[in-house]
Write a protein that holds these residues in place. Structure first.
Motif, short mmCIF file in Angstrom:
data_model
loop_
_atom_site.label_atom_id
_atom_site.label_comp_id
_atom_site.label_asym_id
_atom_site.label_seq_id
_atom_site.Cartn_x
_atom_site.Cartn_y
_atom_site.Cartn_z
N TYR A 72 0.80 -1.22 0.00
CA TYR A 72 0.00 0.00 0.00
C TYR A 72 0.84 1.28 0.00
O TYR A 72 0.29 2.37 0.14
CB TYR A 72 -0.95 -0.01 1.20
CG TYR A 72 -1.94 -1.15 1.14
CD1 TYR A 72 -2.81 -1.28 0.05
CD2 TYR A 72 -1.99 -2.11 2.14
CE1 TYR A 72 -3.70 -2.34 -0.02
CE2 TYR A 72 -2.89 -3.17 2.07
CZ TYR A 72 -3.74 -3.28 0.99
OH TYR A 72 -4.62 -4.33 0.91
N PHE A 96 -6.88 0.38 -3.66
CA PHE A 96 -5.89 1.15 -4.39
C PHE A 96 -6.53 2.38 -5.02
O PHE A 96 -7.71 2.35 -5.41
CB PHE A 96 -5.26 0.33 -5.51
CG PHE A 96 -4.35 -0.78 -5.06
CD1 PHE A 96 -3.42 -0.58 -4.04
CD2 PHE A 96 -4.42 -2.03 -5.65
CE1 PHE A 96 -2.58 -1.60 -3.63
CE2 PHE A 96 -3.58 -3.06 -5.24
CZ PHE A 96 -2.66 -2.84 -4.23
N TYR A 98 -5.38 4.91 -8.23
CA TYR A 98 -4.42 5.08 -9.32
C TYR A 98 -4.52 6.49 -9.90
O TYR A 98 -5.63 6.97 -10.18
CB TYR A 98 -4.70 4.08 -10.45
CG TYR A 98 -4.56 2.63 -10.06
CD1 TYR A 98 -3.35 1.96 -10.22
CD2 TYR A 98 -5.64 1.91 -9.56
CE1 TYR A 98 -3.22 0.62 -9.89
CE2 TYR A 98 -5.52 0.57 -9.22
CZ TYR A 98 -4.30 -0.07 -9.39
OH TYR A 98 -4.18 -1.39 -9.05
N ARG A 108 0.38 4.53 -7.99
CA ARG A 108 -0.58 3.81 -7.18
C ARG A 108 -0.38 4.13 -5.70
O ARG A 108 0.74 4.16 -5.20
CB ARG A 108 -0.43 2.30 -7.39
CG ARG A 108 -1.55 1.47 -6.75
CD ARG A 108 -1.32 -0.01 -6.98
NE ARG A 108 -0.29 -0.54 -6.09
CZ ARG A 108 0.20 -1.77 -6.16
NH1 ARG A 108 -0.23 -2.59 -7.12
NH2 ARG A 108 1.13 -2.19 -5.32
N TYR A 109 -1.51 4.37 -5.03
CA TYR A 109 -1.51 4.65 -3.60
C TYR A 109 -2.43 3.64 -2.91
O TYR A 109 -3.46 3.25 -3.46
CB TYR A 109 -2.07 6.04 -3.31
CG TYR A 109 -1.44 7.21 -4.02
CD1 TYR A 109 -0.56 8.06 -3.36
CD2 TYR A 109 -1.76 7.49 -5.35
CE1 TYR A 109 -0.01 9.17 -4.00
CE2 TYR A 109 -1.21 8.60 -6.00
CZ TYR A 109 -0.34 9.42 -5.32
OH TYR A 109 0.19 10.52 -5.97
N GLY A 110 -2.10 3.27 -1.69
CA GLY A 110 -3.02 2.47 -0.89
C GLY A 110 -4.07 3.37 -0.25
O GLY A 110 -3.78 4.51 0.12
#
Length: 229
Positions: A72, A96, A98, A108-110
């Protein structure tokens, strides 16, 4: 006499052999020979970016290593989509978010997302953004849990204890406020979980980064919770 000389020579030879053996077993100081050096650890997303942020209106504490799951953490990944570069795509099923970069890539981020029955999906736009935003619970939140939310019915000023964290990005659909936000959180352990009241929460360090990349008018696509990529 001759036998004494032979015996002495034998003892000298044995002593030399022992000395050679001991020398071979001695640990030599200095670096290990290169052929036997341990292989480097596999590359991981840069954890340093989740350290304390001290140049903000309010200090942002470092994210605990216990809460930093490599899956993440912010990273550039392969991502195939028909959405144009600059679009934000939220995949609640896999937790996620994007930011499409083009050329088959995305940042991409958690994220943490809404728990069952409190999700929202659809296509929206970023109407406006706020740093260290003021938070006011919705009437539904107050009705659902008055003990927690009623005392904040007139709002809570921005700060370290504010549930919207360091930044909030406000999503509108067809010109109407969806009441859903992309925002920071003071509960980084919740990233990768479905525990929010429907909003999309990010680690404060990540939402600060995303905030700087998405202007008002940015397209945001939130996929249905069962339709992950």
């Amino acid at each position: 006499m001759r036998s004494s000389i032979v015996l002495m020579m034998a003892r000298v030879s044995a002593a030399l052999a022992l000395a050679v053996c001991l020398a071979a077993c001695t640990t030599v100081s200095g670096p290990d020979p290169m052929p036997f050096a341990a292989a480097p650890a596999p590359a991981m997303p840069d954890a340093a970016r989740y350290g304390a942020v001290t140049d903000e209106k309010f200090p942002v504490p470092a994210v605990s290593l216990a809460d930093l799951k490599p899956r993440y953490m912010r990273q550039l990944v392969d991502y195939q989509t028909d959405q144009p570069p600059g679009t934000v795509v939220v995949d609640p099923a896999h937790h996620f978010l994007y930011l499409v970069q083009g050329d088959g890539k995305a940042l991409r981020y958690g994220v943490g997302v809404g728990r069952a029955g409190m999700e929202w999906s659809g296509t929206a736009k970023v109407s406006y953004k706020r740093e260290w935003p003021r938070w006011t619970p919705t009437s539904d939140m107050i009705a659902r849990d008055p003990n927690t939310y009623k005392k904040w019915s007139v709002g809570m000023d921005g700060g370290q204890t504010n549930p919207l964290g360091a930044r909030a990005i406000y999503l509108f659909e067809n010109g109407k406020d969806t009441l859903y936000r992309i925002h920071g959180t003071n509960q980084p352990w919740s990233i990768g979980k479905s525990v929010s009241s429907g909003c999309i929460r990010m680690m404060n360090q990540d939402v600060i980064d995303l905030y700087s990349r998405v202007p008002a008018g940015t397209k945001v696509v939130v996929l249905p919770s069962g339709a992950g990529t």
